[in-house]
Design a protein around this motif. Structure first.
Motif, PDB file in Angstrom:
ATOM      1  N   MET A 278       0.912  -1.097  -0.057  1.00 37.38           N
ATOM      2  CA  MET A 278      -0.053   0.085  -0.073  1.00 37.38           C
ATOM      3  C   MET A 278       0.963   1.181   0.062  1.00 37.38           C
ATOM      4  SD  MET A 278      -2.901  -1.382   2.974  1.00 37.38           S
ATOM      5  CE  MET A 278      -1.805  -1.914   3.981  1.00 37.38           C
ATOM      6  N   ARG A 279       0.911   1.981  -1.140  1.00 38.13           N
ATOM      7  CA  ARG A 279       1.649   3.334  -1.140  1.00 38.13           C
ATOM      8  C   ARG A 279       1.011   4.262  -0.168  1.00 38.13           C
ATOM      9  NH1 ARG A 279       6.842   2.128  -3.124  1.00 38.13           N
ATOM     10  NH2 ARG A 279       6.553   1.173  -5.014  1.00 38.13           N
ATOM     11  N   PRO A 280       1.853   5.286   0.451  1.00 34.53           N
ATOM     12  CA  PRO A 280       1.411   5.848   1.535  1.00 34.53           C
ATOM     13  C   PRO A 280       0.379   6.899   0.783  1.00 34.53           C
ATOM     14  CG  PRO A 280       3.792   5.694   1.712  1.00 34.53           C
ATOM     15  CD  PRO A 280       3.299   5.058   0.220  1.00 34.53           C
ATOM     16  N   GLU A 281       0.615   7.346  -0.479  1.00 33.71           N
ATOM     17  CA  GLU A 281      -0.199   8.496  -1.004  1.00 33.71           C
ATOM     18  C   GLU A 281      -1.483   7.909  -1.449  1.00 33.71           C
ATOM     19  OE1 GLU A 281       2.701   7.373  -2.095  1.00 33.71           O
ATOM     20  OE2 GLU A 281       2.330   6.617  -4.306  1.00 33.71           O
ATOM     21  N   ARG A 282      -1.630   6.589  -1.525  1.00 34.92           N
ATOM     22  CA  ARG A 282      -2.983   5.990  -1.914  1.00 34.92           C
ATOM     23  C   ARG A 282      -4.082   6.109  -0.782  1.00 34.92           C
ATOM     24  NH1 ARG A 282      -2.872   3.517  -6.672  1.00 34.92           N
ATOM     25  NH2 ARG A 282      -1.164   4.814  -7.858  1.00 34.92           N
ATOM     26  N   PHE A 283      -3.714   6.499   0.441  1.00 37.37           N
ATOM     27  CA  PHE A 283      -4.634   6.320   1.508  1.00 37.37           C
ATOM     28  C   PHE A 283      -5.566   7.465   1.334  1.00 37.37           C
ATOM     29  CE2 PHE A 283      -1.410   3.732   3.207  1.00 37.37           C
ATOM     30  CZ  PHE A 283      -2.394   2.546   3.875  1.00 37.37           C
ATOM     31  N   GLY A 284      -6.868   7.563   1.546  1.00 32.32           N
ATOM     32  CA  GLY A 284      -7.859   8.689   1.809  1.00 32.32           C
ATOM     33  C   GLY A 284      -9.256   7.960   2.296  1.00 32.32           C
ATOM     34  N   ARG A 285     -10.002   7.750   1.460  1.00 24.99           N
ATOM     35  CA  ARG A 285     -11.266   6.925   1.874  1.00 24.99           C
ATOM     36  C   ARG A 285     -11.425   5.559   1.013  1.00 24.99           C
ATOM     37  NH1 ARG A 285     -14.125  12.021   1.303  1.00 24.99           N
ATOM     38  NH2 ARG A 285     -13.914  12.759   3.220  1.00 24.99           N
ATOM     39  N   GLY A 286     -11.759   4.600   1.718  1.00 19.14           N
ATOM     40  CA  GLY A 286     -11.951   3.491   0.918  1.00 19.14           C
ATOM     41  C   GLY A 286     -12.445   2.070   1.630  1.00 19.14           C
ATOM     42  N   ALA A 287     -12.728   1.193   1.092  1.00 13.24           N
ATOM     43  CA  ALA A 287     -13.484  -0.069   1.715  1.00 13.24           C
ATOM     44  C   ALA A 287     -12.585  -0.635   2.929  1.00 13.24           C
ATOM     45  CB  ALA A 287     -13.815  -1.089   0.372  1.00 13.24           C
ATOM     46  N   ASN A 288     -11.287  -0.559   2.780  1.00 14.54           N
ATOM     47  CA  ASN A 288     -10.422  -0.933   3.923  1.00 14.54           C
ATOM     48  C   ASN A 288     -10.141   0.230   4.535  1.00 14.54           C
ATOM     49  OD1 ASN A 288      -9.967  -3.668   2.981  1.00 14.54           O
ATOM     50  ND2 ASN A 288      -9.064  -2.534   1.184  1.00 14.54           N
ATOM     51  N   SER A 330      -3.071  11.601  18.912  1.00 16.09           N
ATOM     52  CA  SER A 330      -4.662  11.516  18.528  1.00 16.09           C
ATOM     53  C   SER A 330      -4.955  10.580  17.811  1.00 16.09           C
ATOM     54  CB  SER A 330      -4.915  13.020  17.857  1.00 16.09           C
ATOM     55  OG  SER A 330      -4.227  13.102  16.886  1.00 16.09           O
ATOM     56  N   ARG A 331      -6.285   9.964  17.600  1.00 18.00           N
ATOM     57  CA  ARG A 331      -6.595   9.055  16.826  1.00 18.00           C
ATOM     58  C   ARG A 331      -7.060   9.197  15.239  1.00 18.00           C
ATOM     59  NH1 ARG A 331      -5.581   4.016  19.469  1.00 18.00           N
ATOM     60  NH2 ARG A 331      -6.572   2.890  17.682  1.00 18.00           N
ATOM     61  N   ILE A 332      -6.646   8.835  14.429  1.00 27.56           N
ATOM     62  CA  ILE A 332      -7.512   9.171  13.156  1.00 27.56           C
ATOM     63  C   ILE A 332      -7.883   7.907  12.222  1.00 27.56           C
ATOM     64  CG2 ILE A 332      -6.514  11.555  12.890  1.00 27.56           C
ATOM     65  CD1 ILE A 332      -4.537  10.332  10.756  1.00 27.56           C
ATOM     66  N   SER A 333      -8.830   8.232  11.252  1.00 29.99           N
ATOM     67  CA  SER A 333      -8.936   7.212  10.516  1.00 29.99           C
ATOM     68  C   SER A 333      -8.728   7.329   9.092  1.00 29.99           C
ATOM     69  CB  SER A 333     -10.504   6.822  10.390  1.00 29.99           C
ATOM     70  OG  SER A 333     -10.919   6.216  11.597  1.00 29.99           O
ATOM     71  N   VAL A 334      -7.989   6.119   8.242  1.00 28.76           N
ATOM     72  CA  VAL A 334      -7.768   6.316   7.082  1.00 28.76           C
ATOM     73  C   VAL A 334      -8.315   5.054   6.348  1.00 28.76           C
ATOM     74  CG1 VAL A 334      -5.785   7.782   7.164  1.00 28.76           C
ATOM     75  CG2 VAL A 334      -5.623   5.374   7.411  1.00 28.76           C
ATOM     76  N   GLY A 335      -8.237   5.418   4.752  1.00 24.69           N
ATOM     77  CA  GLY A 335      -8.949   4.231   4.283  1.00 24.69           C
ATOM     78  C   GLY A 335      -8.092   4.150   2.954  1.00 24.69           C
ATOM     79  N   ILE A 336      -8.380   2.751   2.169  1.00 23.72           N
ATOM     80  CA  ILE A 336      -7.567   2.545   1.120  1.00 23.72           C
ATOM     81  C   ILE A 336      -8.531   1.650   0.124  1.00 23.72           C
ATOM     82  CG2 ILE A 336      -6.224   0.513   1.632  1.00 23.72           C
ATOM     83  CD1 ILE A 336      -4.314   1.805  -0.018  1.00 23.72           C
ATOM     84  N   GLU A 337      -8.945   2.038  -1.128  1.00 23.57           N
ATOM     85  CA  GLU A 337      -9.696   1.252  -1.796  1.00 23.57           C
ATOM     86  C   GLU A 337      -8.893  -0.078  -2.340  1.00 23.57           C
ATOM     87  OE1 GLU A 337     -12.600   1.540  -2.518  1.00 23.57           O
ATOM     88  OE2 GLU A 337     -12.982   3.766  -2.508  1.00 23.57           O
TER      89      GLU A 337
END
Lengths: 344, 263, 291
Positions: A278-288, A330-337
Motif C-alpha cells: 500500500m503506497r502511502p499516498e494512496r490512502f484517503g477513503r476506501g473500503a479498507n 490523537s487517533r485518526i481514520s484512513v482508508g484505501i480502496e
C-alpha cells in the motif's frame, strides 16, 4: 550526429571476485534507442555489470551481444561504447577540446574532421568556447558535460553512465538528468544508466532494472516498477511503502499475518501466500479502513506524512494532502480502496 | 596551534637544530672565497682563486665531466629498469611479488661497502674496473630503490579510471600508456630521474673501488681531503651545493614530493 | 603503520583482471629487466664475495673475526656508535619532525627544504665542512680560544666525538621524515578532543602524540641504526684512523692487506647484523600493527 545505436543483450552473466558473487546469472535485453536504468543499492553488482558490458571485466560465464555480435572477450578499446565515469575521469593534462578529441584521435579521424566534431559535441552540451580550458578550471557540472561530450563524440553504439551525478548538488543533478534525457532522445542512443537513487531512476528511464545481490529482481517500465513491484525488495527500494504478508482466504480477500483482513481487487487463488503493498499516498477513503494513533507527523510542504500505529501491531506510513498536522497521540481514520492495493 | 611557552621552547630548540644542519653547508661559502693561501677562517679577504684553480685543473674538470655523464646514464638506466619494475610491483598480483619488492629495495639496506667489495671482485675478473659503464651499472643498482619508491608512490595515487576511460574511448594499451599514464606520472618521473642522478653524482664508496684510475668527482674530493685540506675543495663543495639546490628547485617545480625518497 | 614507513608493500591496486591466468606473466614481465640487473650485479657479486670466506672449507676466518679481541672491539665500536647515533638522532629529530608537521604550510615547506638540502648534499662535502669546523685549528676552536673560553684547542676531530657529530648530521633527516609522516597522519580531531577535555599541552604530547607516533619513531630509529652499522665515509674521514668501524675495517682488508677471505667474513657478519636488526624491527612492527 548520425546514430549508430545498437541493441544489447546480456545472457547468464556470472562474475565472482574470490568468495563474493558480484553477478549471479544476469540476463537483460535493451532495445535500440532505449534508456534503461539499473537501480540497486551499493554492492548489488550494478557497477560490475556495467564493467562487463564496457569490457573492463571479463565474466566467468555468460555473454554480451551488441546487435547480435558476441563481444564478451573484445577489449574495451574495440567495443565502440561511450562511457561516463563516476568521477568523470577527464584527463587532467589535456584541455577540454583535447579530451573530447581523444576518442577521435584514437580512431585516426582527420584533423579538420576532429575539429568540426569536437565543436559540434561541445555545442551539444552547451560548452562552446570552453575548449581551451583545463578540466580543473571547470565546475562539477561543466566537467560532467565534458565527460558526456567525450562519450558521445565518436558516435558510440552504446552509452554507459555510471552514477554520473553522484557528486553534484540536488539542483544541478536535476538539471543534468533532464539534459541527459534530452540528449539521449535526440541522438536516439541506447543508454544504460546506473544509479542507487530511485527518484533519479524514475525521472530518467524508459525501463528500470532493479538489482540486488548480483541478480535482477525485476525489469519493467517506471510505472510498473512503482505500481506493481514484483517482490518485497523492489517495493521497498523504490518509493515509500507499507508491505505486509498474508494468505488469500477467499476470492478478493487477504488475511494478513497480524489477523487483519483486507479487501483486494487482485484475483489471487485461495490459499496462496501473498505480499500486499500500500503506497502511502494512496490512502484517503476506501473500503479498507484503518484507525490508528498518530505516532509521528511531519510537514513536507506539498504533503504531510504520518506514522500511524493501528490495531494488531500494524504500523502504516500515510501521506495526505497538505493541511493541519494532527496532534501526536490523537487517533485518526484512513482508508484505501481494494484497487489501490498491489498484491504480489 | 596556539603559541605558548612550550611551543616557543620547541621553536628555539629547532632553530638550534637547523643551525647544526645548515652550518656545514654555509661554512664552505666564505672559505671558498678566501684570499689566504691556506685554510684560514674567517678569511682575511675575498678572492676567486680557488674557483680558478678548480677550473684550470684538467683533473678536476675531467672528474666532474665523468661524474656528470655517469650520473646522467645512471638516471636513464635506472628509469628504464625501475619504472616498469614499479608498475609491476604496484599493479601486479603474482607469486613472489613481495620477494621482488624486498630485492628491489635491498640496496638501500645492504651496506654499500659490501656491494662495493662484491662488485670489485666481479669487475676485476670481468676487466670492468675503470670503465665508466661499469660504474653506471653499479650506480643503477643503488639508484633503483629511489626510482621504485618514488614511482610506486605516484602509482598509488594514480586514478585508474583514467586508463579505463582511455581504453573505453578506443586507445590501445600502448596508446593509453604513452598518452595518459606516463604524461600524468611525469612529476614522479622527474623526481625519480633527478634523485637517481644525484645519488650517482654524490656516490663515493662504489667509485672508490670501481673507478680505478679514472676519477669521479667524489673520489677526487676524497683523495684531496686525505692529502691536504685546501680550499679548492670548498669551491667544489659550493658548486656541489648549488647543483643540489638547483635539482631540488627543479623537483619542487616539476617533480613530486621528495618524502618517498627518504624512508 | 603506513606502508611507507614499514617498508612494506601496499596492497595491490584494484586492477582490471584480464583473461584469467595470462595475468601472471604479464604483470611480472616488466619487472624482468630490473631483476636481471639485480641478480647479476647485486645478488650474485655479493653472494660470490661472501663465499670467499669459506673457500678453504673452514670457518677459521669467522673465528678470527669473532674471536680476536682486536676485531671484537671493532664490532663493539660499530654497535656503540650506531646506538648512540640512533639515540641522538631520535632526541634531536623528533622535535624537528614534530615542529614541521604541526606548523603552517609555508613554514613547513621552508622547514623541509632545510632538512632536504643537507640530505642531498654530498656526504663528502659535509664531512669536509666538519673537518674545517672541528679541526685543531678549525673554526670552533679558534672562536673558543679567541673568546677566552679555552686555552688549548679541544680535540673534536679524529675521535669518537667527531664521528658522532658527522654521522648524526648525515642521518638526522632519516629520522625527521618518518616522524613528520607519523605526526601528520595523526587525526587532528584527537588533539582537538583532548584539548577540549582540558588536557595540557604536555599531557597531550605524552598521552596522544608520543604513543600514536611510536611507529614512526620506530621506523626512523631502525633505518638510522641499520644505516649506521655500515657507515664508511664519515668514520673514515672524521675518525682519522682512530675510530675503527666495520665498514672501514673491510675497506682496509681489501685495499691495504688484500685479505679477501677475511674481508668476506667481516662482510658476512656485517650483513647478518644489518639484515637481522632490520628483519627483527620489521617483524616487531608487523606485530604491533596487528589489532
Amino acid at each position: 550526429m548520425a546514430s549508430r545505436s545498437a541493441d544489447l543483450r546480456v545472457e547468464g552473466l556470472v562474475k565472482r571476485f574470490g568468495e563474493v558473487v558480484a553477478l549471479d546469472g544476469v540476463s537483460l535485453d535493451i532495445a535500440s534507442g532505449e534508456l534503461l536504468t539499473i537501480l540497486g543499492p551499493s554492492g548489488s553488482g550494478k557497477t560490475t555489470l556495467l564493467k562487463v558490458v564496457a569490457g573492463f571485466e571479463t565474466p566467468d560465464a555468460g555473454s554480451v551481444r551488441v546487435d547480435g555480435t558476441d563481444i564478451t572477450t573484445l577489449p574495451p578499446a574495440r567495443r565502440d561504447i561511450g562511457m561516463v565515469f563516476q568521477n568523470y575521469a577527464l584527463f587532467p593534462h589535456l584541455t577540454v577540446a583535447r579530451n573530447v578529441a581523444f576518442p577521435l584521435e584514437m580512431r585516426n579521424v582527420g584533423k579538420a574532421e576532429i575539429e568540426r566534431r569536437v565543436a559540434e559535441a561541445l555545442e551539444l552540451v552547451e560548452l562552446e568556447g570552453y575548449g581551451r580550458r583545463l578540466p580543473r578550471q571547470l565546475s562539477g557540472g561543466q566537467q560532467q558535460r565534458v565527460a558526456l561530450a567525450r562519450a558521445i563524440v565518436f558516435n558510440p553504439r552504446l552509452l554507459l553512465l555510471d552514477e554520473p551525478f553522484g557528486a553534484l548538488d540536488r539542483k544541478l543533478r536535476e538539471t543534468m538528468q533532464l539534459e541527459v534525457r534530452r540528449l539521449q532522445r535526440r541522438l536516439g542512443l541506447t543508454t544504460i544508466f546506473i544509479t542507487h537513487d530511485q527518484e533519479e531512476a524514475l525521472v530518467l528511464s524508459d525501463r528500470i532494472a532493479v538489482m540486488n545481490k548480483g541478480s535482477i529482481e525485476q525489469v519493467a517500465s517506471t510505472t510498473e516498477i512503482y505500481e506493481r513491484p514484483a517482490n518485497d525488495f523492489v517495493a521497498d527500494f523504490v518509493g515509500e511503502s507499507n508491505i505486509f504478508h498474508g494468505t488469500v482466504t477467499e476470492v478478493g480477500s487477504v488475511t494478513l499475518d497480524s489477523g487483519r483482513r483486507l479487501l483486494i481487487a487482485h484475483p489471487a487463488s485461495v490459499g496462496s501466500r501473498v505480499g500486499v503493498l500500500m503506497r502511502p499516498e494512496r490512502f484517503g477513503r476506501g473500503a479498507n479502513s484503518f484507525n490508528g494513533e498518530v505516532k509521528e507527523a511531519v510537514y513536507l510542504g506539498s504533503s504531510i506524512k504520518l506514522r500511524l500505529a493501528c490495531d494488531a501491531g500494524m504500523e502504516l506510513i500515510v501521506r495526505q494532502p497538505s493541511g493541519a498536522l494532527p496532534a501526536i497521540g490523537s487517533r485518526i481514520s484512513v482508508g484505501i480502496e481494494p484497487e489501490s492495493i498491489h498484491v504480489f | 596551534m596556539k603559541p605558548n611557552g612550550n611551543r616557543r621552547l620547541l621553536v628555539a630548540l629547532c632553530t638550534l637544530i637547523y643551525v647544526f644542519l645548515m652550518l656545514p653547508l654555509v661554512v664552505v661559502f666564505p672559505i671558498s672565497l678566501s684570499s689566504a693561501p691556506y685554510m684560514q677562517f674567517p678569511p682575511p679577504g675575498l678572492s676567486t682563486q680557488w674557483y680558478e684553480r678548480y677550473l684550470d685543473d684538467p683533473q678536476w674538470i675531467d672528474a666532474t665531466v665523468r661524474s656528470l655523464y655517469v650520473g646522467g646514464a645512471t638516471a636513464v638506466l635506472a628509469l628504464l629498469l625501475g619504472v616498469p619494475l614499479a608498475f609491476s610491483l604496484a599493479r601486479g598480483r603474482y607469486a613472489g611479488r613481495i620477494a621482488v619488492d624486498r630485492l628491489a629495495l635491498a640496496p638501500l639496506i645492504v651496506p654499500v661497502i659490501i656491494l662495493s667489495v662484491g662488485l670489485y671482485g666481479l669487475f676485476a675478473k670481468l676487466k670492468l674496473i675503470g670503465e665508466w659503464y661499469g660504474l653506471v651499472v653499479a650506480h643503477t643498482v643503488l639508484a633503483l630503490p629511489f626510482v621504485v619508491l618514488v614511482m610506486m608512490a605516484g602509482l598509488r595515487d594514480f586514478d585508474r579510471a583514467l586508463e579505463q576511460a582511455a581504453e573505453g574511448l578506443g586507445a590501445s594499451r600502448l596508446q593509453t600508456l604513452f598518452r595518459v599514464t606516463l604524461p600524468l606520472l611525469r612529476p614522479s618521473l622527474v623526481s625519480a630521474g633527478l634523485l637517481a642522478f644525484i645519488s650517482s653524482f654524490d656516490e663515493l664508496v662504489v667509485a672508490l673501488f670501481l673507478a680505478g684510475p679514472n676519477m669521479t668527482l667524489p673520489k677526487k674530493m676524497f683523495d684531496n681531503i686525505l692529502m691536504e685540506i685546501d680550499p679548492t675543495i670548498a669551491a667544489v663543495s659550493v658548486m656541489q651545493i648549488v647543483l643540489v639546490s638547483i635539482v631540488l628547485v627543479l623537483i619542487g617545480r616539476f617533480g613530486r614530493g621528495l618524502q618517498g625518497s627518504a624512508r | 603503520m603506513s606502508s611507507r614507513t614499514a617498508g612494506g608493500l601496499p596492497p595491490p591496486l584494484p586492477s582490471p583482471v584480464r583473461r584469467g591466468r595470462a595475468g601472471w606473466g604479464r604483470a611480472a614481465l616488466p619487472a624482468l629487466p630490473a631483476l636481471v640487473l639485480l641478480f647479476a650485479f647485486f645478488l650474485f657479486p655479493v653472494v660470490r664475495m661472501l663465499g670467499f670466506s669459506i673457500e678453504d672449507g673452514s670457518l677459521d676466518w669467522y673465528a678470527k673475526a669473532l674471536g680476536e679481541e682486536l676485531y671484537l672491539r671493532v664490532f663493539w665500536n660499530t654497535f656503540e656508535i650506531a646506538l648512540l647515533v640512533t639515540v641522538i638522532c631520535l632526541l634531536v629529530g623528533y622535535p624537528l619532525g614534530f615542529l614541521i608537521a604541526t606548523t603552517t604550510p609555508g613554514w613547513a615547506t621552508l622547514g623541509f627544504i632545510f632538512v632536504l638540502l643537507p640530505l642531498w648534499t654530498s656526504v663528502l662535502v659535509r664531512t669536509y665542512a666538519w673537518m674545517v669546523l672541528l679541526g685543531r685549528n678549525g673554526v670552533f676552536n679558534r672562536w673558543l680560544i679567541e673568546a677566552g673560553v679555552i686555552a688549548d684547542p679541544i680535540p673534536m676531530l679524529n675521535n669518537f666525538t667527531g664521528v658522532l657529530i658527522g654521522m648524526v648530521h648525515v642521518l638526522l633527516p632519516y629520522m625527521v621524515l618518518p616522524v613528520y609522516g607519523a605526526v601528520r597522519r595523526l587525526d587532528p580531531a584527537l588533539v582537538a578532543a583532548a584539548e577540549g577535555l582540558g588536557a595540557s599541552s604536555w599531557s597531550i604530547f605524552w598521552r596522544i602524540y608520543l604513543p600514536l607516533t611510536l611507529p614512526g619513531i620506530f621506523a626512523g630509529a631502525t633505518i638510522v641504526f641499520v644505516l649506521s652499522l655500515g657507515f664508511f665515509i664519515t668514520p673514515a674521514l672524521l675518525g682519522g684512523g682512530k675510530v675503527m668501524m666495520l665498514a672501514v675495517l673491510i675497506e682496509q682488508q681489501i685495499h691495504q692487506t688484500l685479505n679477501w677471505p677475511f674481508a668476506a667474513a667481516l662482510s658476512a657478519v656485517l650483513l647478518a647484523l644489518t639484515l637481522g636488526v632490520y628483519s627483527l624491527a620489521q617483524a616487531f612492527t608487523r606485530q604491533e600493527a596487528r589489532p
